[in-house]
Write a protein that holds these residues in place. Structure first.
Motif, short mmCIF file in Angstrom:
data_model
loop_
_atom_site.label_atom_id
_atom_site.label_comp_id
_atom_site.label_asym_id
_atom_site.label_seq_id
_atom_site.Cartn_x
_atom_site.Cartn_y
_atom_site.Cartn_z
N SER A 159 30.16 11.75 -2.67
CA SER A 159 30.16 10.47 -2.46
C SER A 159 28.54 10.06 -2.24
O SER A 159 28.05 8.78 -2.29
CB SER A 159 30.88 9.95 -1.21
OG SER A 159 30.55 10.62 -0.17
N THR A 160 27.71 11.20 -1.80
CA THR A 160 26.34 10.93 -1.57
C THR A 160 25.49 11.09 -2.91
O THR A 160 24.13 10.98 -2.67
CB THR A 160 25.84 11.88 -0.66
OG1 THR A 160 25.98 13.23 -1.11
CG2 THR A 160 26.57 11.85 0.66
N GLY A 161 26.18 11.19 -3.94
CA GLY A 161 25.20 11.44 -5.25
C GLY A 161 24.07 10.77 -5.63
O GLY A 161 22.97 11.10 -6.00
N LEU A 162 24.32 9.45 -5.58
CA LEU A 162 22.98 8.33 -5.93
C LEU A 162 21.92 8.47 -4.86
O LEU A 162 20.77 8.49 -5.26
CB LEU A 162 23.68 7.25 -5.88
CG LEU A 162 24.53 6.57 -6.75
CD1 LEU A 162 24.83 5.01 -6.92
CD2 LEU A 162 23.97 6.77 -8.30
N TYR A 163 22.55 9.01 -3.46
CA TYR A 163 21.15 9.01 -2.57
C TYR A 163 20.58 10.46 -2.73
O TYR A 163 19.36 10.66 -2.92
CB TYR A 163 21.73 9.40 -1.02
CG TYR A 163 22.21 7.89 -0.67
CD1 TYR A 163 21.32 7.14 0.18
CD2 TYR A 163 23.75 7.67 -0.63
CE1 TYR A 163 21.72 5.96 0.75
CE2 TYR A 163 23.80 6.20 0.14
CZ TYR A 163 23.21 5.61 0.64
OH TYR A 163 23.37 4.47 1.11
N LEU A 164 21.24 11.30 -3.35
CA LEU A 164 20.53 12.60 -3.71
C LEU A 164 19.67 12.57 -4.84
O LEU A 164 18.70 13.12 -4.79
CB LEU A 164 21.63 13.80 -3.80
CG LEU A 164 22.77 13.96 -2.67
CD1 LEU A 164 23.78 15.30 -3.21
CD2 LEU A 164 22.02 14.28 -1.41
N MET A 165 20.19 11.79 -6.06
CA MET A 165 19.33 11.65 -6.93
C MET A 165 18.16 10.64 -7.00
O MET A 165 17.05 10.76 -7.28
CB MET A 165 20.07 11.14 -8.00
CG MET A 165 21.08 12.08 -8.64
SD MET A 165 22.21 11.14 -10.10
CE MET A 165 24.07 11.50 -9.52
N ALA A 166 18.22 9.76 -5.92
CA ALA A 166 17.12 9.03 -5.48
C ALA A 166 16.11 9.53 -4.43
O ALA A 166 15.00 8.97 -4.57
CB ALA A 166 17.66 7.79 -5.00
N ASP A 167 16.37 10.77 -3.87
CA ASP A 167 15.56 11.51 -2.97
C ASP A 167 14.24 11.69 -3.64
O ASP A 167 14.13 12.41 -4.63
CB ASP A 167 16.38 12.69 -2.30
CG ASP A 167 15.43 13.03 -0.95
OD1 ASP A 167 15.75 12.47 0.18
OD2 ASP A 167 14.62 13.88 -1.20
N THR A 168 13.19 11.49 -2.94
CA THR A 168 11.84 11.92 -3.57
C THR A 168 11.28 13.35 -3.34
O THR A 168 10.13 13.68 -3.60
CB THR A 168 10.67 10.94 -3.20
OG1 THR A 168 10.53 11.07 -1.76
CG2 THR A 168 11.34 9.66 -3.42
N ALA A 169 12.05 14.25 -2.72
CA ALA A 169 11.69 15.59 -2.50
C ALA A 169 12.24 16.47 -3.67
O ALA A 169 13.43 16.55 -3.78
CB ALA A 169 12.27 16.09 -1.21
N ARG A 170 11.31 17.18 -4.27
CA ARG A 170 11.89 17.76 -5.57
C ARG A 170 12.72 16.91 -6.57
O ARG A 170 14.00 17.02 -6.69
CB ARG A 170 12.66 19.08 -5.30
CG ARG A 170 11.76 19.97 -4.62
CD ARG A 170 12.60 21.17 -4.39
NE ARG A 170 11.73 22.47 -3.96
CZ ARG A 170 11.33 22.66 -2.61
NH1 ARG A 170 11.54 21.81 -1.64
NH2 ARG A 170 10.47 23.71 -2.48
N ILE A 171 11.95 15.74 -6.78
CA ILE A 171 12.56 14.72 -7.43
C ILE A 171 13.47 14.98 -8.95
O ILE A 171 12.97 15.85 -9.69
CB ILE A 171 11.70 13.34 -7.76
CG1 ILE A 171 10.44 13.84 -8.70
CG2 ILE A 171 11.15 13.06 -6.23
CD1 ILE A 171 9.68 12.58 -8.98
N ALA A 172 14.40 13.92 -9.15
CA ALA A 172 15.19 14.34 -10.46
C ALA A 172 14.31 13.70 -11.61
O ALA A 172 14.60 12.57 -12.28
CB ALA A 172 16.54 13.81 -10.39
N ALA A 173 13.01 14.08 -11.92
CA ALA A 173 11.90 13.55 -12.62
C ALA A 173 12.50 13.47 -13.94
O ALA A 173 12.75 14.46 -14.57
CB ALA A 173 10.60 13.90 -12.56
#
Length: 520
Positions: A159-173
C-alpha cells in the motif's frame, strides 16, 4: 591557482565584504533582472563516491543527481505523491498492481527517446539493487503491455508502493536500457537521464559539472516540491567539493559561490546578518546508529536500551547546534503535520534515567569493552555531539573510542561491519517511515529484526486509514523498545544563498537547484 591559494583569496574577499558592511552599514543589492545563462556555483560540504542513484544514498549525491535523473513519480512539498515521467498511474484495490501511463516524446540526454523498455529495465534494476526496491518489491514483475504502459506486479500488497517509488534516496531513476545493459556491480559507467541538466564532467575530490539539457521536456503544473514545472535557466551547475566550512561560508559571502551548502551552526548568526545572502534551511533527522550485524550491540537489545536511558538528548543536540533556533527535541519518525506521523511511545524519548541505564548495562552483561565510535569534522555538529555522547556514556561506565575520519571515509566504513559499533548520521525525512535506510537489512546498522518485517507487512496490507495509523503507532512502539537507533533531534541544516539567485526552492528531501535563475 592551487586549492590553498583559492581558499586564501576567498577568505580575503569575504573579510573585505564584512569590513565594508561594518563601515557603511549596507550590503550587496538584491536588485537585478533574472536572465537565462551563466553558471551556478554550489559549494558542497562532502565529496561523492558514486553518481549511480541506485548505489548511493548520500544526500550530497542525491541533491546533485536530482538534476540528472527523474522517476515515474515524485514528492510534492507536503510529502504526497505526484506523477513525473508517468503521465498518470493507477493502483489496484489489493495494492499489488501498479500501472503507469508514460509521457510520450521524453528525451534522454544521449538523444534517444524514452521507451517502455527503458522504464522496464530501470525498474527491474531498482527492485534488484536498491534498499527499498529489494526489501519491498522482491519477486515483483515489471512488464509493458503496450508502448506507453508499464505495469509492476507484486506478489504481496504494498500500500506504500507509490511513496517508496517516489522516495529520493537510491531513487528509481529511469535510464536508457543500453546504459543499464553495460552496468557492472559497481554501477553504471554512463550518467544518462531525462532531467533538466545533463552530466558534463566529474573530477573526483574537486567538482561535478552539469550542463543545461536543451531538449528537456517539463511536466505540467506549478512547481511544488519536486513535482510540477522544471525549467533550467542556467547554462551550467557546478558542484564544488569544499569540505572546509569556513571556506564555504566566506565563498558564499564574497560571491565565489552562489550557494554555500550545509554550513556549521556556529556560522548561523553571521549568515543571518549578511545582506548579500539569504539563509535557507532543510529540516533533517539526526540519529545514533548501532551496528547490529556484529560487535557489542549485535543481539544486545538491553545495551542499546541502556544507551538510550543514559543520554540527555537535549544536551547532546545543544552541543551540536548551539542555537535553539536550529533544533528541536522531537523523537517522532516523521515531522509535525505529516499525515504519517505517530505520537506513540514519545514518553520514552529524551527521558534520561542514569539508575535505569546502569541496571540495563548490568542486565546486558557489558564487560567494559571499548565501543568503536566513528565520527567526522566535515559535519561539525556530528563531531561535537559525538564528544558529548562519549562523555555521557563514560559517566555510566561505557567506554568509547572516538575515531575521527573524513565523511567520505565514514560513508565507506558505514557498510563495513567490522569497522564500527556506533555512528551519528543524519537523514532527510523518508517519504514513508518504513523506508528509512536505517531500517533496512542492507542499510547502515543492518536491521534484520523479524518484528519490523511483520509491522511493515501489516502496514502494506492495511486497507483503511485507521489500520494504517495503527501500523505506524506499532512501528514507533517497536522503535522505542528494540532501539535499532536513537533519534537525537530534528535540526535545521543551514545554507547561504546569494541574493543574485532566484527560484531557489526545496522539498521534504532537500533543495531544488534545477530551477535556479541568476540576476544580472
Amino acid at each position: 591557482m592551487n586549492r590553498l591559494g583559492k581558499k586564501m583569496v576567498a577568505l580575503a574577499a569575504a573579510a573585505a565584504t564584512i569590513v565594508s558592511l561594518a563601515a557603511c552599514g549596507s550590503g550587496g543589492s538584491s536588485s537585478g533582472t533574472p536572465t537565462d545563462g551563466g553558471t551556478v556555483h554550489i559549494a558542497l560540504n562532502a565529496t561523492v563516491t558514486s553518481l549511480d542513484p541506485m548505489i548511493t544514498g548520500a544526500y550530497v549525491a542525491r541533491d546533485t543527481m536530482r538534476n540528472i535523473y527523474e522517476t515515474l513519480v515524485t514528492l510534492k512539498k507536503d510529502g504526497s505523491v505526484a506523477p513525473l515521467l508517468a503521465k498518470s498511474y493507477e493502483v489496484s484495490k489489493d495494492y499489488k498492481t501498479f500501472t503507469f501511463k508514460l509521457r510520450t516524446g521524453v528525451k534522454f540526454h544521449n538523444g534517444q527517446t524514452m521507451k517502455a523498455e527503458d522504464v522496464v529495465a530501470s525498474m527491474q534494476r531498482w527492485i534488484k539493487l536498491s534498499q527499498i526496491g529489494s526489501t519491498f518489491f522482491t519477486g515483483s514483475t515489471v512488464s509493458s503491455p503496450d508502448a506507453d504502459t508499464v505495469v509492476i506486479t507484486s506478489p504481496k500488497p504494498v500500500s506504500t508502493g507509490l511513496y517508496l517509488m517516489a522516495d529520493t534516496a537510491r531513487i528509481a531513476a529511469i535510464m536508457p536500457k543500453s546504459v543499464i545493459d553495460k552496468a557492472t556491480d559497481t554501477g553504471v559507467s554512463e550518467y544518462v537521464g531525462t532531467g533538466p541538466f545533463k552530466y558534463a564532467s566529474w573530477k573526483k575530490d574537486t567538482n561535478i559539472v552539469l550542463e543545461k539539457f536543451a531538449d528537456y521536456q517539463s511536466p505540467d503544473g506549478d512547481t511544488d516540491g519536486y513535482a510540477g514545472k522544471r525549467e533550467a535557466h542556467a547554462d551550467k551547475l557546478e558542484f564544488d567539493f569544499v569540505t572546509d566550512g569556513t571556506t564555504r561560508m566566506t565563498g558564499a559571502l564574497s560571491g565565489q559561490y552562489e550557494i554555500g551548502y550545509s554550513l556549521a551552526d556556529s556560522q548561523y548568526a553571521q549568515v543571518k546578518a549578511s545582506q548579500d545572502v539569504t539563509m535557507e534551511t532543510d529540516e533533517m533527522l539526526e540519529t545514533i546508529l548501532f551496528n547490529k550485524k556484529q560487535g557489542i550491540f549485535k543481539d544486545n537489545q538491553k545495551l542499546r536500551q541502556a544507551v538510550l536511558a543514559a543520554l540527555d538528548l537535549g544536551k547532546i543536540a545543544k552541543a551540536g547546534h548551539q542555537n535553539a533556533d536550529l533544533y528541536k527535541n522531537d523523537g517522532a519518525l516523521m515531522p509535525e503535520g505529516n499525515p504519517l506521523r505517530s505520537e506513540s511511545s514519545l514518553d520514552k524519548y529524551n527521558h534520561q534515567d542514569l539508575d535505569q541505564a546502569k541496571a540495563l548495562i548490568k542486565e546486558a552483561g557489558y564487560d567494559g569493552s571499548t565501543i568503536k565510535f566513528l565520527t567526522t569534522k566535515d559535519y561539525p555538529y556530528m563531531y561535537d555531539e559525538s564528544v558529548e555522547v562519549q562523555n555521557e556514556l563514560q559517566a555510566v561506565g561505557i567506554k568509547t573510542d572516538l575515531q575521527v575520519l573524513d565523511w567520505a571515509s565514514v560513508l565507506q566504513k558505514m557498510f563495513q561491519p567490522e569497522a564500527w559499533d556506533m555512528i551519528i548520521s543524519s537523514y532527510s525525512y523518508s517519504a514513508n517511515p518504513i523506508c528509512y535506510s536505517f531500517f533496512q537489512a542492507s542499510g547502515a546498522g543492518w536491521n534484520t529484526d523479524l518484528k519490523f518485517a511483520e509491522i511493515t507487512d501489516k502496514i502494506n496490507s492495511a486497507t483503511s486509514e485507521t489500520d494504517q495509523k495503527a501500523g505506524y503507532d506499532e512501528l514507533q512502539d517497536w522503535f522505542y523498545d528494540y532501539v535499532p537507533n536513537i533519534i537525537i533531534s530534528k535540526y535545521q541544516q543551514i545554507s547561504a544563498v546569494s541574493k543574485k539567485v532566484t527560484n531557489y526552492s526545496d522539498g521534504m528531501q532537500g533543495p531544488v537547484y534545477y530551477n535556479i535563475e541568476l540576476k544580472q
